[in-house]
Design a protein around this motif. Structure first.
Motif, PDB file in Angstrom:
ATOM      1  N   SER A  54       0.816  -1.210   0.000  1.00 34.96           N
ATOM      2  CA  SER A  54       0.000   0.000   0.000  1.00 34.96           C
ATOM      3  C   SER A  54       0.854   1.267   0.000  1.00 34.96           C
ATOM      4  O   SER A  54       1.749   1.428   0.840  1.00 34.96           O
ATOM      5  CB  SER A  54      -0.926  -0.001   1.225  1.00 34.96           C
ATOM      6  OG  SER A  54      -1.630   1.217   1.310  1.00 34.96           O
ATOM      7  N   ARG A  55       0.542   2.181  -0.925  1.00 36.77           N
ATOM      8  CA  ARG A  55       1.231   3.474  -0.999  1.00 36.77           C
ATOM      9  C   ARG A  55       0.470   4.559  -0.237  1.00 36.77           C
ATOM     10  O   ARG A  55       0.864   5.728  -0.279  1.00 36.77           O
ATOM     11  CB  ARG A  55       1.402   3.892  -2.459  1.00 36.77           C
ATOM     12  CG  ARG A  55       2.187   2.910  -3.331  1.00 36.77           C
ATOM     13  CD  ARG A  55       3.630   2.750  -2.872  1.00 36.77           C
ATOM     14  NE  ARG A  55       4.380   3.979  -2.958  1.00 36.77           N
ATOM     15  CZ  ARG A  55       5.132   4.338  -4.011  1.00 36.77           C
ATOM     16  NH1 ARG A  55       5.210   3.544  -5.071  1.00 36.77           N
ATOM     17  NH2 ARG A  55       5.801   5.473  -4.003  1.00 36.77           N
ATOM     18  N   GLU A  56      -0.617   4.177   0.415  1.00 35.59           N
ATOM     19  CA  GLU A  56      -1.358   5.143   1.235  1.00 35.59           C
ATOM     20  C   GLU A  56      -0.423   5.713   2.297  1.00 35.59           C
ATOM     21  O   GLU A  56       0.435   5.013   2.830  1.00 35.59           O
ATOM     22  CB  GLU A  56      -2.543   4.442   1.903  1.00 35.59           C
ATOM     23  CG  GLU A  56      -3.381   5.355   2.798  1.00 35.59           C
ATOM     24  CD  GLU A  56      -4.520   4.625   3.487  1.00 35.59           C
ATOM     25  OE1 GLU A  56      -5.172   5.231   4.360  1.00 35.59           O
ATOM     26  OE2 GLU A  56      -4.764   3.437   3.156  1.00 35.59           O
ATOM     27  N   THR A  57      -0.578   7.005   2.615  1.00 34.08           N
ATOM     28  CA  THR A  57       0.281   7.627   3.614  1.00 34.08           C
ATOM     29  C   THR A  57      -0.481   7.870   4.914  1.00 34.08           C
ATOM     30  O   THR A  57      -1.691   8.094   4.915  1.00 34.08           O
ATOM     31  CB  THR A  57       0.859   8.960   3.110  1.00 34.08           C
ATOM     32  OG1 THR A  57      -0.213   9.850   2.775  1.00 34.08           O
ATOM     33  CG2 THR A  57       1.748   8.732   1.895  1.00 34.08           C
ATOM     34  N   LEU A  58       0.262   7.801   6.000  1.00 31.17           N
ATOM     35  CA  LEU A  58      -0.270   8.070   7.324  1.00 31.17           C
ATOM     36  C   LEU A  58       0.598   9.130   7.992  1.00 31.17           C
ATOM     37  O   LEU A  58       1.826   9.122   7.850  1.00 31.17           O
ATOM     38  CB  LEU A  58      -0.247   6.810   8.193  1.00 31.17           C
ATOM     39  CG  LEU A  58      -1.035   5.592   7.714  1.00 31.17           C
ATOM     40  CD1 LEU A  58      -0.723   4.401   8.617  1.00 31.17           C
ATOM     41  CD2 LEU A  58      -2.519   5.878   7.685  1.00 31.17           C
ATOM     42  N   THR A  59      -0.024  10.037   8.720  1.00 30.27           N
ATOM     43  CA  THR A  59       0.719  10.966   9.566  1.00 30.27           C
ATOM     44  C   THR A  59       0.790  10.342  10.954  1.00 30.27           C
ATOM     45  O   THR A  59      -0.227  10.195  11.642  1.00 30.27           O
ATOM     46  CB  THR A  59       0.036  12.339   9.632  1.00 30.27           C
ATOM     47  OG1 THR A  59      -0.032  12.883   8.312  1.00 30.27           O
ATOM     48  CG2 THR A  59       0.836  13.290  10.518  1.00 30.27           C
ATOM     49  N   ILE A  60       1.985   9.950  11.336  1.00 30.09           N
ATOM     50  CA  ILE A  60       2.178   9.141  12.534  1.00 30.09           C
ATOM     51  C   ILE A  60       2.295  10.010  13.780  1.00 30.09           C
ATOM     52  O   ILE A  60       3.108  10.940  13.836  1.00 30.09           O
ATOM     53  CB  ILE A  60       3.433   8.248  12.401  1.00 30.09           C
ATOM     54  CG1 ILE A  60       3.325   7.350  11.166  1.00 30.09           C
ATOM     55  CG2 ILE A  60       3.648   7.442  13.676  1.00 30.09           C
ATOM     56  CD1 ILE A  60       2.199   6.348  11.221  1.00 30.09           C
ATOM     57  N   THR A  61       1.478   9.705  14.770  1.00 28.46           N
ATOM     58  CA  THR A  61       1.630  10.255  16.114  1.00 28.46           C
ATOM     59  C   THR A  61       2.284   9.173  16.956  1.00 28.46           C
ATOM     60  O   THR A  61       1.709   8.109  17.158  1.00 28.46           O
ATOM     61  CB  THR A  61       0.269  10.635  16.719  1.00 28.46           C
ATOM     62  OG1 THR A  61      -0.398  11.547  15.847  1.00 28.46           O
ATOM     63  CG2 THR A  61       0.447  11.274  18.086  1.00 28.46           C
ATOM     64  N   ASP A  62       3.513   9.420  17.419  1.00 32.15           N
ATOM     65  CA  ASP A  62       4.272   8.374  18.102  1.00 32.15           C
ATOM     66  C   ASP A  62       4.593   8.796  19.529  1.00 32.15           C
ATOM     67  O   ASP A  62       5.329   9.755  19.753  1.00 32.15           O
ATOM     68  CB  ASP A  62       5.576   8.093  17.334  1.00 32.15           C
ATOM     69  CG  ASP A  62       6.220   6.776  17.747  1.00 32.15           C
ATOM     70  OD1 ASP A  62       5.916   6.295  18.851  1.00 32.15           O
ATOM     71  OD2 ASP A  62       7.012   6.233  16.966  1.00 32.15           O
ATOM     72  N   PHE A  63       4.022   8.071  20.501  1.00 29.72           N
ATOM     73  CA  PHE A  63       4.293   8.343  21.913  1.00 29.72           C
ATOM     74  C   PHE A  63       5.366   7.412  22.484  1.00 29.72           C
ATOM     75  O   PHE A  63       5.709   7.509  23.655  1.00 29.72           O
ATOM     76  CB  PHE A  63       3.011   8.167  22.742  1.00 29.72           C
ATOM     77  CG  PHE A  63       1.923   9.149  22.401  1.00 29.72           C
ATOM     78  CD1 PHE A  63       1.987  10.454  22.855  1.00 29.72           C
ATOM     79  CD2 PHE A  63       0.849   8.764  21.621  1.00 29.72           C
ATOM     80  CE1 PHE A  63       0.978  11.363  22.551  1.00 29.72           C
ATOM     81  CE2 PHE A  63      -0.166   9.658  21.316  1.00 29.72           C
ATOM     82  CZ  PHE A  63      -0.093  10.960  21.774  1.00 29.72           C
ATOM     83  N   GLY A  64       5.884   6.502  21.644  1.00 32.93           N
ATOM     84  CA  GLY A  64       6.818   5.498  22.140  1.00 32.93           C
ATOM     85  C   GLY A  64       8.255   5.843  21.856  1.00 32.93           C
ATOM     86  O   GLY A  64       8.636   7.014  21.728  1.00 32.93           O
ATOM     87  N   ALA A  65       9.069   4.795  21.689  1.00 39.37           N
ATOM     88  CA  ALA A  65      10.497   4.996  21.451  1.00 39.37           C
ATOM     89  C   ALA A  65      10.783   5.374  20.012  1.00 39.37           C
ATOM     90  O   ALA A  65      11.908   5.741  19.681  1.00 39.37           O
ATOM     91  CB  ALA A  65      11.261   3.714  21.804  1.00 39.37           C
TER      92      ALA A  65
END
Length: 262
Positions: A54-65
């Motif tokens: 999949s070439r769909e894009t996501l804007t990642i919210t990352d609370f981890g490492a």
């Protein structure tokens, strides 16, 4: 950096011939090692292949490492699938463990694309899955995946910072049967999430910790957990660690051979 933990693991790992615990012997021989394929798994793996393309894009919210390979907040789904996925073998292991112990209340700390969650939901149709995801866009894609496959057990997706969402959900339920910890690969949050869920653990609960040799922090967290007074039996399979609270068992830590890379 990872050669040393791998060498330590292979040097220490044993098979069933060296086990003197009837509980661990039976679990290892008949559940951990006894891999099985089910028609249900084919649909999940077809979905995995779809995500890997999949070439769909996501804007990642990352609370981890965070990711070790891609620090960009905007990522293609195929990149997320490639670098954060758990193996099909691990999903099948969780499926067998849930069936073996007949677990009903299941916590999945780290939904990602929802593939491992689908293995959890396939094991026991009358179970209830609570899956936690910090990133709203990733959570929405996981929900779409659940609808596409048709999860066998109810899945409740809880979105937000796990530091805030976990306490509320733990307080709202009587007990946790099975929990998979894959949300934050750092020492302090891992220990804190463990101790939060520990308040609802019972004699037959199983907690599974992902990537216990991923970093020095995760190895330190695993060491803390194995030594915790509430923990009786732990099993190091290198890629994951299994934690039991069976009060009638003597306190023992096992390192067992498992082909985690498939």
């Amino acid at each position: 950096m990872f050669l040393r933990p791998i060498f330590r693991y292979f040097f220490a790992a044993q098979n069933e011939h060296g086990l003197h615990s009837p509980f661990v012997f039976d679990l290892y021989l008949n559940t951990i090692k006894k891999d099985t394929l089910k028609p249900r798994f084919e649909a999940i793996e077809a979905l995995r292949n779809e995500m890997l393309q999949s070439r769909e894009t996501l804007t990642i919210t990352d609370f981890g490492a965070g990711s070790k390979v891609n620090a960009s907040p905007v990522r293609e789904v195929r990149d997320v699938a490639k670098h954060s996925k758990k193996s099909a073998q691990l999903g099948r292991l969780f499926y067998r463990l849930i069936q073996h112990f007949n677990y009903s209340t299941i916590f999945d700390l780290g939904t990602s694309l929802g593939l491992t969650t689908l293995y959890l939901a396939s094991a026991k149709p009358d179970a209830h899955i609570f899956t936690f995801e910090g990133c709203p866009e990733t959570a929405n894609l996981a929900r779409r995946n659940f609808e596409k496959i048709g999860a066998l057990a109810p899945i409740e997706v809880i979105v937000g910072n796990l530091d805030e969402t976990l306490n509320a959900q733990v307080a709202a339920i009587p007990s946790i049967d099975f929990a998979f910890f894959d949300a934050n690969h750092r020492y302090e949050p891992t220990v804190r999430y463990f101790e939060t869920c520990l308040t609802k653990a019972h004699e037959n609960s199983l907690f599974v910790f992902d990537d216990i040799h991923w970093s020095p922090e995760m190895e330190a967290a695993w060491e803390y957990i194995t030594q915790h007074p509430s923990v009786t039996v732990t099993i190091d399979l290198f890629s994951v660690g299994l934690v039991f609270f069976r009060k009638k068992q003597p306190k023992q830590n096992f390192v067992l051979r498992w082909r985690f890379w498939r």
